[in-house]
Motif scaffolding. Sequence first.
Motif, PDB file in Angstrom:
ATOM      1  N   LEU A 175       0.847  -1.188   0.000  1.00 10.69           N
ATOM      2  CA  LEU A 175       0.000   0.000   0.000  1.00 10.69           C
ATOM      3  C   LEU A 175       0.885   1.241   0.000  1.00 10.69           C
ATOM      4  CD1 LEU A 175      -3.249   0.792   1.767  1.00 10.69           C
ATOM      5  CD2 LEU A 175      -1.305   2.200   2.449  1.00 10.69           C
ATOM      6  N   ASP A 176       0.628   2.159  -0.920  1.00 15.11           N
ATOM      7  CA  ASP A 176       1.369   3.413  -1.008  1.00 15.11           C
ATOM      8  C   ASP A 176       0.787   4.393   0.007  1.00 15.11           C
ATOM      9  OD1 ASP A 176       2.271   6.025  -1.730  1.00 15.11           O
ATOM     10  OD2 ASP A 176       2.708   5.334  -3.754  1.00 15.11           O
ATOM     11  N   THR A 177       1.545   4.736   1.026  1.00 20.56           N
ATOM     12  CA  THR A 177       1.025   5.576   2.110  1.00 20.56           C
ATOM     13  C   THR A 177       0.770   7.021   1.676  1.00 20.56           C
ATOM     14  OG1 THR A 177       3.269   6.060   2.891  1.00 20.56           O
ATOM     15  CG2 THR A 177       2.139   4.175   3.877  1.00 20.56           C
ATOM     16  N   ARG A 178       1.325   7.441   0.544  1.00 19.36           N
ATOM     17  CA  ARG A 178       1.096   8.808   0.047  1.00 19.36           C
ATOM     18  C   ARG A 178      -0.146   8.880  -0.840  1.00 19.36           C
ATOM     19  NH1 ARG A 178       4.267   9.023   3.415  1.00 19.36           N
ATOM     20  NH2 ARG A 178       6.354   9.965   3.479  1.00 19.36           N
ATOM     21  N   GLU A 179      -0.358   7.873  -1.651  1.00 24.09           N
ATOM     22  CA  GLU A 179      -1.424   7.911  -2.647  1.00 24.09           C
ATOM     23  C   GLU A 179      -2.668   7.128  -2.244  1.00 24.09           C
ATOM     24  OE1 GLU A 179      -1.272   9.760  -5.358  1.00 24.09           O
ATOM     25  OE2 GLU A 179       0.763  10.432  -4.877  1.00 24.09           O
ATOM     26  N   ASP A 180      -2.509   6.144  -1.368  1.00 22.63           N
ATOM     27  CA  ASP A 180      -3.617   5.227  -1.080  1.00 22.63           C
ATOM     28  C   ASP A 180      -4.317   5.486   0.249  1.00 22.63           C
ATOM     29  OD1 ASP A 180      -3.052   4.008  -3.471  1.00 22.63           O
ATOM     30  OD2 ASP A 180      -1.799   2.442  -2.581  1.00 22.63           O
TER      31      ASP A 180
END
Length: 320
Positions: free
Chosen positions: A129-134
Amino acid sequence: MNRTDYQRRVITSLSWLKTQVEYHNSLSLTDINHGAEDFYCGLLNLVYGYSLKNINIIDQNAAAIDLGDEQNKIAIQVTSTSALAKTKYTVEKFIEKGLYKKFDRLLILNIVKKSNHEAPTIGGSEYNLDTREDILDVGDLIKKITDDPDLKKLKAIVDFLDAELSLPAQKSLPNEVLTILGIIEHISDESHEDAGSGYLEEPIPEEKIYKRFADHADFLVDTYNDGYIEYGAVLEAVKKESDFGQVKLRRAASYLKKYSDSVLTKCGGDPKAALHQIIADFGALLGNNGYTFDEGAAEFYVIEQLVKCNIFPYKEVSVA
């Protein structure tokens, strides 16, 4: 300027809901979180064009996600917790349940405020999981909605918010309402120097208007009738929906009796001149205290109180 109005309403509605979630959670009242799942399901479908469904209803075992769109292969967890531990747990369950095989992307929607995790990704070899985008929050949604150039879509979102949320009445009330509220608020103030020193006569409106003020009866009756058309419903709504209560309304009536009698005396017993003076006094009073002022509303309120014998109280002297 429809766009500006729609943007304002989106910001107001979503900010209000965010605050409600915060307050409820601070008191350990978490039912609002469950209701938010269905609300955000509908909202996200409008905003992003998804076909999300509440997975908790369809599949009780889908512990990692709340909403799912099998067509677009999007899974979403709706949460009010921004802690890193909660994010890790969600991703771990998403992988453990094999949901990454069914959904290409997992989004976490924080319905309060997200945290900025230091780790750029969370997960393992199966899924990251992308913590910036998701990870999104209400601020991200508001920006996405208000930046959208599609006016019809923006209106559809506003209509959805209006249908789903019951926001409290706003303080930006019409001038006529504010005028009446301001007058009642002032004259019912228990700390006022004249509080509790009014008259107690029973109202005798027919005798007052048609006998005591016979020379001005037509003026008084016409003014009341004309005002009732414009402001009668407004005054009744103010009395019913405001939080003044009967005590304040009685206190207001008591003050009006003494105050209006002194004005009438100064005006030589002329009710027309006294009414104009009372309305002018109220206009100056409200203006000095930051209220808006609608002269017609003030005039009707004063006339209505006159009919009820709270203005120019009837003082018949009994002879033993």
